[in-house]
Design a protein around this motif. Structure first.
Motif, PDB file in Angstrom:
ATOM      1  N   LYS A 517     -18.463 -40.450   3.414  1.00 36.38           N
ATOM      2  CA  LYS A 517     -17.494 -41.248   4.174  1.00 36.38           C
ATOM      3  C   LYS A 517     -17.395 -40.753   5.611  1.00 36.38           C
ATOM      4  O   LYS A 517     -17.378 -41.548   6.562  1.00 36.38           O
ATOM      5  CB  LYS A 517     -16.124 -41.174   3.492  1.00 36.38           C
ATOM      6  N   ALA A 518     -17.319 -39.424   5.780  1.00 35.83           N
ATOM      7  CA  ALA A 518     -17.234 -38.854   7.126  1.00 35.83           C
ATOM      8  C   ALA A 518     -18.478 -39.212   7.942  1.00 35.83           C
ATOM      9  O   ALA A 518     -18.388 -39.542   9.130  1.00 35.83           O
ATOM     10  CB  ALA A 518     -17.069 -37.334   7.042  1.00 35.83           C
ATOM     11  N   GLU A 520     -20.433 -41.839   7.487  1.00 33.72           N
ATOM     12  CA  GLU A 520     -20.415 -43.277   7.782  1.00 33.72           C
ATOM     13  C   GLU A 520     -19.422 -43.615   8.891  1.00 33.72           C
ATOM     14  O   GLU A 520     -19.570 -44.631   9.572  1.00 33.72           O
ATOM     15  CB  GLU A 520     -20.075 -44.061   6.512  1.00 33.72           C
ATOM     16  N   GLU A 521     -18.392 -42.766   9.053  1.00 35.62           N
ATOM     17  CA  GLU A 521     -17.399 -42.987  10.108  1.00 35.62           C
ATOM     18  C   GLU A 521     -17.915 -42.538  11.473  1.00 35.62           C
ATOM     19  O   GLU A 521     -17.210 -42.645  12.476  1.00 35.62           O
ATOM     20  CB  GLU A 521     -16.104 -42.247   9.770  1.00 35.62           C
ATOM     21  N   LYS A 523     -18.913 -39.392  12.262  1.00 32.73           N
ATOM     22  CA  LYS A 523     -18.700 -37.979  12.559  1.00 32.73           C
ATOM     23  C   LYS A 523     -20.017 -37.214  12.465  1.00 32.73           C
ATOM     24  O   LYS A 523     -20.873 -37.554  11.636  1.00 32.73           O
ATOM     25  CB  LYS A 523     -17.699 -37.363  11.571  1.00 32.73           C
TER      26      LYS A 523
END
Length: 621
Positions: A517-518, A520-521, A523
């Motif tokens: 998730k990080a 894909e965001e 980061k």
């Protein structure tokens, strides 16, 4: 490390000597108080026998004054003795730290353990044998909390890290400043108690007490009652002395002019006034009494901080919070509040019960407390935050002092990168084995294979802890170290959660989900994955690992993955592969297994599982 150790040993001897002298001094004062009491009593008996009444009165007054003075000296000696004992303990713990005995320290930060944090649980930032236990010298709640935040929160930019590095380099040689700050904090009460109640209490204001008309009425009434009560008291004492000594001494007319019923009437009126909203006033005073000792310690710590002149921008910005518009220091303002709270704390005696109806101390103390709150209370939390920040900085700078050969890392900008030469695990002491590291845009993912116990997990923790120290502005255990600012995520310590009906494999999936998730965001992530997908079958583990590694190998991410799946090493042959193979190995000598813990290029060519099975008694040909 020899020089810091010698310095600590020298200071320990010094404070041990001072402590013994102080204890001897205190013992002598105790004996002197007893001697004064006995001699005074004998003298009074002699004066009584020879009927020297004037001398008798003088001796009584003199003995009482002297005993109070000696009690005051004894209290100061006890406070100084406690402070010296604290300095002695600071140096004793410093010696234990350098000798590798820090794992016995009580404050291991276990109250900060968070199994859901991105990395702190996996890398043992808190708890037994943790980074916090090894480095912490903060003792106030805010100091411990500030250090926790520094170790668990990503820094805003490279400038904030560089500013903190400058502050730490300036604090590093100031051993007396750091040790005294620690010694003051060490004797504070309720170290783990959140001062939120104290902050809320100081921010609140009881306006009904602060109306000027009421304050003047209370003061005038208290003065009149006190004067009339004093005259009545003198008349009563004179009457009793005349009976006791069988004399007929008369008082001046000024003491006989006021009828006895006037002070009695005034005291009765004040007793009624004291009943009005008494519950709120008593609660207010109880809080002042509760935090009296801590406020005194805060005052001492701020006074110590204000005495020193610093040049680093980071600390100078902190100092701005310690002075008001009138250039009055925080310690000066807190000195007044400390005196008020100390007075309140003395109400636990019979004398208070006698004086309160006469002087209405309850009201006047509340007035003093509320007046101080309005004048200075709005800055109180800022002052305590400064103490906490300085404690955290002192904890970090002590690392530099204790390890002069460690280097300050270089924080760079640009594409994600970590390079290190002869990097070791900070907590392993002289047993550490150092390795070099070079992760960047061309090969951002390290795939590490190797035998059980060969050092794969330790190497990943070494990288993680040094990254944390670098972001904290601390020195790192390496000869050279530079990195960009990236988000650290780990998946290393996984176990079943029977309460929530979560298997170890599913717990691992949840952690990896956060990493994905990080990424894909957008980061830039540094991920450390130990024994990836070990909780499932070999086919799914292999397939899932390949897909995950390819997904996380996008530009901007760096990662280290350990595995027993040697087949994953073939990913290096994939088109546009960003994976590079490394391994740890073991060797055998006289049927014994040995590890060198050195990182090597390529896939592991050794295995020790069969050997370990044989040690367990499993018959394998």
């Amino acid at each position: 490390m020899i020089l810091p150790l010698k310095e600590y040993e020298k200071r320990k001897i010094k404070y041990n000597s001072l402590l013994k002298k102080q204890q001897k001094f205190g013992h002598n004062i105790t004996n002197l108080r007893l001697a004064v009491f006995i001699l005074g009593l004998i003298t009074l008996i002699i004066m009584y026998i020879f009927k020297k009444y004037i001398l008798f009165d003088s001796i009584v007054a003199g003995v009482i004054v002297l005993l109070f003075y000696l009690a005051y000296i004894h209290k100061n000696i006890s406070d100084k003795e406690q402070y010296i004992a604290s300095l002695y303990a600071v140096n004793e713990n410093s010696i234990k730290l350098l000798n590798g005995e820090w794992k016995k320290f009580k404050d291991n930060g276990e109250d900060f353990i968070d199994i859901h944090h991105n990395y702190s649980y996996d890398i043992d930032v808190f708890g037994d044998n943790s980074l916090f236990q090894w480095m912490n010298t903060a003792h106030t709640y805010m100091g411990r909390l500030r250090l926790k935040k520094i170790l668990t929160e990503k820094p805003g930019n490279e400038h904030s890290i560089c500013d903190r590095q400058s502050a730490i380099m300036e604090l590093e040689p100031k051993i007396y400043f750091r040790q005294r700050l620690e010694a003051e904090g060490k004797i504070i009460h309720n170290k783990e108690q959140n001062p939120k109640e104290l902050f809320s209490w100081i921010e609140e204001s009881q306006d009904f007490i602060l109306k000027k008309q009421e304050i003047w009425v209370l003061r005038i009434l208290s003065i009149v009652t006190a004067i009339t009560s004093l005259t009545l008291t003198i008349r009563i004492i004179n009457y009793l002395l005349n009976i006791f000594w069988n004399t007929d001494r008369s008082l001046p007319k000024m003491f006989q002019a006021i009828p006895y019923y006037i002070p009695i009437f005034l005291i009765s009126i004040q007793c009624i006034i004291l009943r009005v909203k008494r519950k709120d006033r008593v609660k207010n005073l109880a809080t002042a009494e509760k935090y009296n000792y801590n406020i005194k310690i805060y005052k001492n710590m701020l006074g110590h901080i204000e005495k020193y002149k610093f040049k680093s921008k980071y600390i100078l910005n902190l100092y701005k919070e310690l002075y008001n518009n009138e250039c009055i220091s925080a310690s000066g303002q807190l000195e007044n509040f400390s005196k008020i709270c100390s007075s309140v704390a003395n109400r636990r005696n019979m004398l208070y019960s006698i004086l309160n109806p006469i002087l209405m101390l309850e009201y006047h103390w509340n007035i003093s407390v509320e007046t101080w709150k309005i004048k200075s209370g709005k800055n109180f939390e800022k002052w305590i935050d400064v103490i906490g920040e300085m404690e955290a900085l002192s904890s970090i700078s002590t690392i530099k002092y204790n390890n002069p050969s460690w280097i300050m890392p270089e924080i760079i900008t640009g594409s994600s990168r970590i390079t290190a030469e002869n990097m070791g695990h900070p907590l392993l002491g002289e047993k550490r084995v150092c390795n070099s590291l070079n992760m960047g845009e061309s090969h951002p993912v390290m795939l590490i294979t190797g035998s059980n116990m060969s050092g794969k997990s330790t190497f990943m923790r070494t990288v993680g802890i040094n990254i944390i120290l670098a972001y904290a502005g601390a020195p790192v255990c390496a000869e050279q170290f530079c990195c960009t600012i990236i988000d650290l995520y780990t998946c290393m310590q996984i176990s079943d959660n029977l309460t929530n009906n979560i298997s170890s494999f599913y717990a691992e999936i949840l952690k990896i989900k956060n990493i994905v998730k990080a990424s894909e965001e957008g980061k830039n992530v540094l991920f450390l994955l130990d024994e990836i997908f070990k909780g499932t079958n070999s086919i799914d583990r292999h397939t899932g690992a390949i897909i995950l590694i390819n997904q996380l190998s996008r530009n901007g991410n760096l990662g280290i993955i350990s595995t027993h799946d040697l087949e994953l090493g073939k990913m290096i042959d994939h088109k546009n592969s960003k994976v590079k193979n490394y391994h740890f190995s073991e060797y055998y000598r006289k049927n014994k297994i040995y590890f060198d813990y050195k990182l090597k290029h390529g896939i592991s060519s050794t295995r020790n599982a069969v050997y370990l099975m044989k040690l367990a008694g499993i018959e394998i040909n």
